[in-house]
Design a protein around this motif. Sequence first.
Motif, PDB file in Angstrom:
ATOM      1  N   HIS A 145      -7.175   3.594  -4.064  1.00 20.69           N
ATOM      2  CA  HIS A 145      -8.297   4.452  -3.650  1.00 20.69           C
ATOM      3  C   HIS A 145      -7.801   5.897  -3.608  1.00 20.69           C
ATOM      4  N   ASP A 172     -12.345   0.277   2.364  1.00 17.14           N
ATOM      5  CA  ASP A 172     -11.734   1.501   1.861  1.00 17.14           C
ATOM      6  C   ASP A 172     -10.915   2.217   2.936  1.00 17.14           C
ATOM      7  N   ASP A 173     -10.003   3.046   2.464  1.00 11.50           N
ATOM      8  CA  ASP A 173      -9.294   4.050   3.289  1.00 11.50           C
ATOM      9  C   ASP A 173      -8.135   3.509   4.131  1.00 11.50           C
ATOM     10  N   HIS A 200      -6.656  10.986  -1.108  1.00  9.73           N
ATOM     11  CA  HIS A 200      -8.079  10.948  -0.738  1.00  9.73           C
ATOM     12  C   HIS A 200      -8.648  12.360  -0.602  1.00  9.73           C
TER      13      HIS A 200
END
Length: 304
Positions: free
Chosen positions: A155, A105-106, A159
């Motif tokens: 994602h 992720d990220d 965020h």
Amino acid sequence: MEGSNEGLERQRAKRKRVARMKKFIVTTVLAFMLITITVMGFLVYEVFSLQRQINALSKQIYTATDVADNVEMIDDSYLDGVYKVEDIDNEAQEGDIPKVYLTFDDGPSDNTDAILDILDDYNVKATFFVVGDGKEDYAEQYKRIVDEGHTIGMHSYSHAYKDIYSSEEAFITDYNKIHEMILDYTGVDSKLYRFPGGSSTNVGKVGKSVFINYLNEQGVQYYDWNVVSGDATSQAYTSEQLIDNVMTDVVKYKTSVVLLHDASDKGATVEALPGLIEALQAQGAMILPITDETTVIHHVNVVQ
Ligand code: ZN
């Protein structure tokens, strides 16, 4: 003669006293050493068992701290229209070949290339849930993920929990941005989404079902995780501990979706990756990228 006899007696008595004293001192010192060693042994054991408990606890509170750091909790209406999904039919059975999905992720980040190099060394494919905000310099890395056969998923663009989950419009705007960006950089029309914080994140006044329904309408599948490495906790795990964390949980499931992070400050994750892949392969696990056929791991889903 009387006098010298008496003197001898006295000397003998004195020697006896000295001998007794010596014995007493030696016994005391030995007893003291024994007690010290026992206490030290006990303390060392306690420290290690506490450390183990701390590790287990910080793994559990990952989602909680992640959410607490990012948002104010308003109420529990986020649960409107959703139900909690339990992993009942995913329990490992004797003789199963475990399927393991490594998810990052990220990213992209300064570590993406290193992660891709390692995956390439082992000829292993993974899944990258990427974000977009502030990542303009990583155009090459988005492309490389796709070119090397890994799965790319969304994602969110920003965020930023507070923004994304503040309203349906905000969610859709953010969704469109990351969807477009991936299409632009890689040519992939991604049908995969991972909610920042996971599908059960309790943020904002809008029920999670609104966002899940929106993804369903787009034909997009969302994936949570059932195994955490712990690389997102405030605790700085060593790469050995990250591997341990994953290996402890992977044995429980037929399908394990492992939460890892591709971020510039997650050096331990990169360091752990070769050992993790080797440990999984030694256990006979298949390491796969997420596809349409992958068993879906949800934390919550919409009530039908
Ligand atoms: Zn994230």
